[in-house]
Design an enzyme around this catalytic site. Structure first.
Site, PDB file in Angstrom:
ATOM      1  N   TYR A  70       0.823  -1.215   0.000  1.00 56.77           N
ATOM      2  CA  TYR A  70       0.000   0.000   0.000  1.00 56.77           C
ATOM      3  C   TYR A  70       0.854   1.262   0.000  1.00 56.77           C
ATOM      4  O   TYR A  70       0.367   2.359  -0.252  1.00 56.77           O
ATOM      5  CB  TYR A  70      -0.958   0.024   1.203  1.00 56.77           C
ATOM      6  CG  TYR A  70      -1.999  -1.083   1.199  1.00 56.77           C
ATOM      7  CD1 TYR A  70      -2.233  -1.847   0.058  1.00 56.77           C
ATOM      8  CD2 TYR A  70      -2.757  -1.358   2.325  1.00 56.77           C
ATOM      9  CE1 TYR A  70      -3.169  -2.868   0.051  1.00 56.77           C
ATOM     10  CE2 TYR A  70      -3.699  -2.377   2.330  1.00 56.77           C
ATOM     11  CZ  TYR A  70      -3.895  -3.126   1.187  1.00 56.77           C
ATOM     12  OH  TYR A  70      -4.823  -4.136   1.191  1.00 56.77           O
ATOM     13  N   ASP A 102      -2.693 -18.179   1.708  1.00 56.08           N
ATOM     14  CA  ASP A 102      -3.837 -18.901   1.140  1.00 56.08           C
ATOM     15  C   ASP A 102      -4.302 -19.999   2.100  1.00 56.08           C
ATOM     16  O   ASP A 102      -5.501 -20.181   2.338  1.00 56.08           O
ATOM     17  CB  ASP A 102      -3.498 -19.474  -0.250  1.00 56.08           C
ATOM     18  CG  ASP A 102      -2.082 -20.026  -0.348  1.00 56.08           C
ATOM     19  OD1 ASP A 102      -1.296 -19.839   0.596  1.00 56.08           O
ATOM     20  OD2 ASP A 102      -1.761 -20.660  -1.365  1.00 56.08           O
ATOM     21  N   ASP A 130     -10.692  -8.941   7.849  1.00 53.10           N
ATOM     22  CA  ASP A 130     -12.092  -8.815   7.430  1.00 53.10           C
ATOM     23  C   ASP A 130     -12.767 -10.179   7.370  1.00 53.10           C
ATOM     24  O   ASP A 130     -13.950 -10.318   7.700  1.00 53.10           O
ATOM     25  CB  ASP A 130     -12.193  -8.135   6.052  1.00 53.10           C
ATOM     26  CG  ASP A 130     -12.386  -6.637   6.187  1.00 53.10           C
ATOM     27  OD1 ASP A 130     -12.087  -6.102   7.274  1.00 53.10           O
ATOM     28  OD2 ASP A 130     -12.833  -5.995   5.216  1.00 53.10           O
TER      29      ASP A 130
END
Ligand code: NAD
Length: 363
Positions: free
Chosen positions: A143, A224, A252
Site C-alpha cells: 500500500y 492462502d 475482514d
C-alpha cells in the site's frame, strides 16, 4: 488519583453517537475507581472539512500528540465523496496514522457466545469458540510501495510494489510476540514465502526475533492456507502477525465469522510511550446516522483496549468486556445484532444510548 488524557475525535455519521456512549462507560469506570479520564474533543473528517477546509486540522494533530490516547468514532459520508482524494474525510485516518507513527493495527476477533448463532460457520466449529488477535503491519508493504503505470509493447502496464525492510518487520514481529506473551503464547506468522522475496525476508526476520521469546510457540502459514484454516479451525489461532495487505484481507474474513461489524474494536499502536488510537472497525454508517440505531459496542470495546494497552488498566478493561458480555447475555440487542426468528421473546431491541447506559450500569 491517576489522570489519563483522552483525545476524542467523534467524526461523522454515527461517530458522535458511539463516542458519546463510550464516554458514558469510561465515566462510569472513573466514578468508582481511582482514575480520572480527561476528555478533549477534536475535529477530523467531513465535519472538519466543513469547519476548516481540511480533513485533519493541525490543531487536531497537536491535541492528539498531547494526549495519552485517542478515541475515534468514524469519518466519511456521501456529501464529501466528490472531493479530490487528498481532501476527502478518509485522508484524516491516513494522516493520523502517519503523524502518530501508528505502525501496528490490533484487531481482536471474538465470537461472543450470546451471538454464536450469528456465526456463519458450522455450529460445531462455532461452539469451540473464536478468540484471535490480528496484528497487522500498517505503514509499509504494497500500500506504500513504489507504484505507477508504464507503456509496454503489450499496452499500458500498472504496478504496485511490496517492499519491507528488516526494521519494519522486526518491530511488528515484536508487537506480535508481546501480544502472544499476554495471551496464550502462540503466534502464527502469515506470509507468502513460497513465492515472494519480501515474504522470505519477513519469515527470516520473524524467526530471528523469536529467539527473544522462547516461551512463545511460533508457526508460519502461507496466506492462502491461513484463509482456509481460519474457517476450518479458528479455535487453533491465538495471535496472528502479518503484512499490511494480508492483514487487511484476513482480518475482514475474521470479522465476518464473528458476527456484526458493530461489535468489532481495533487499536493502532506506535512506539511504546506514544499515544495509541482506538476505534471501531465500522465506518460512519450514514444510513442510520442520528437515528439512535448504531451499535456502540465496537467503540466501547475499543475503549477497553485503550485501558488495557495504553493505560495498563487490565482489570478495568476486563470489567468493560464482562459488562458487554452480560448485557448481550441478558438479551439486549441493537438492530444489527437482533436476530429475527431466533428466540425473539428473549431479545430486546434497544438503541445506541440505552445500550451504552446498560453497559455502564453492568460494570
Ligand atoms: P459502514 O461500516 O459505515 O457501514 C456498512 C453497513 O454496516 C451499513 O449498513 C451500516 O448501517 C452498518 N453499520 C456499520 N456500523 C454499524 C454499527 N455500529 N451499528 C449498526 N450498524 C452498523 O461502511 P460503508 O457504508 O462502506 O461506509 C460509510 C462511510 O464510512 C464511507 O464514507 C466510508 O468511507 C467511511 N468509512 C470510514 C471508516 C473509518 O472511519 N474508520 C471505515 C470504513 C468506512
Amino acid at each position: 488519583m491517576t489522570k489519563y488524557k483522552i483525545a476524542v475525535i467523534p467524526g461523522d455519521g454515527i461517530g458522535p453517537e458511539v463516542t458519546n456512549g463510550t464516554r458514558m462507560v469510561l465515566e462510569a469506570i472513573a466514578a468508582d475507581s481511582n482514575h480520572d479520564f480527561v476528555f478533549t474533543e477534536w475535529l477530523a473528517g467531513g465535519i472538519a472539512i466543513d469547519a476548516t477546509g481540511e480533513p485533519l486540522p493541525a490543531a487536531t494533530i497537536a491535541g492528539c500528540r498531547k494526549s495519552d490516547a485517542v478515541l475515534l468514532g468514524a469519518v466519511g459520508g456521501p456529501q464529501w465523496d466528490t472531493l479530490p482524494g487528498d481532501k476527502r474525510p478518509e485522508r484524516a485516518l491516513l494522516g493520523l496514522r502517519g503523524e502518530l507513527g501508528l505502525y501496528a493495527n490490533i484487531r481482536p476477533a471474538v465470537l461472543h457466545q450470546a451471538l454464536a448463532s450469528a456465526c456463519p460457520l458450522h455450529p460445531q466449529i462455532a461452539a469451540r469458540g473464536i478468540d484471535i488477535v490480528f496484528v497487522r503491519e500498517l505503514t509499509g508493504g504494497i500500500y506504500f510501495g513504489e507504484r505507477g503505470r508504464r507503456d509496454t509493447a503489450d499496452g499500458q502496464q500498472a504496478y504496485d510494489t511490496e517492499a519491507y525492510n528488516v526494521t519494519e518487520v522486526e518491530r511488528i514481529a515484536r508487537t506480535g510476540f508481546e501480544m502472544a506473551m499476554k495471551r496464550n503464547r502462540k503466534l502464527t506468522s502469515v506470509d507468502k514465502a513460497n513465492v515472494l522475496e519480501s515474504s522470505r525476508l519477513w519469515r527470516e526476520t520473524v524467526i530471528k526475533v523469536a529467539a527473544d521469546y522462547p516461551e512463545v510457540q511460533l508457526d508460519h502459514l502461507y496466506v492462502d492456507n491461513a484463509s482456509m484454516q481460519l474457517i476450518r479451525r479458528p479455535d487453533d489461532f491465538d495471535v496472528v502477525v502479518t503484512t499490511n495487505m494480508f492483514g487487511d484481507i484476513l482480518s475482514d474474513e475474521a470479522a465476518m465469522i464473528t458476527g456484526s461489524i458493530g461489535m468489532l474494536p481495533s487499536a493502532s499502536l506506535g512506539a511504546p510511550g506514544t499515544p495509541g488510537m482506538y476505534e471501531p472497525i465500522h465506518g460512519s454508517a450514514p444510513d442510520i446516522a442520528g437515528l439512535d440505531r448504531a451499535n456502540p459496542l465496537a467503540a466501547i470495546l475499543s475503549a477497553a483496549m485503550m485501558l488495557r494497552y495504553s493505560f495498563d488498566l487490565k482489570s478495568e478493561a476486563d470489567r468493560i468486556e464482562m459488562a458487554v458480555a452480560k448485557v448481550l447475555a441478558d438479551g439486549y440487542r441493537t438492530g444489527d445484532i437482533y436476530q429475527q426468528s431466533i428466540n425473539e421473546d428473549k431479545q430486546q431491541l434497544i438503541g445506541t444510548k440505552r445500550m451504552s447506559e446498560l453497559v455502564a450500569e453492568a460494570l
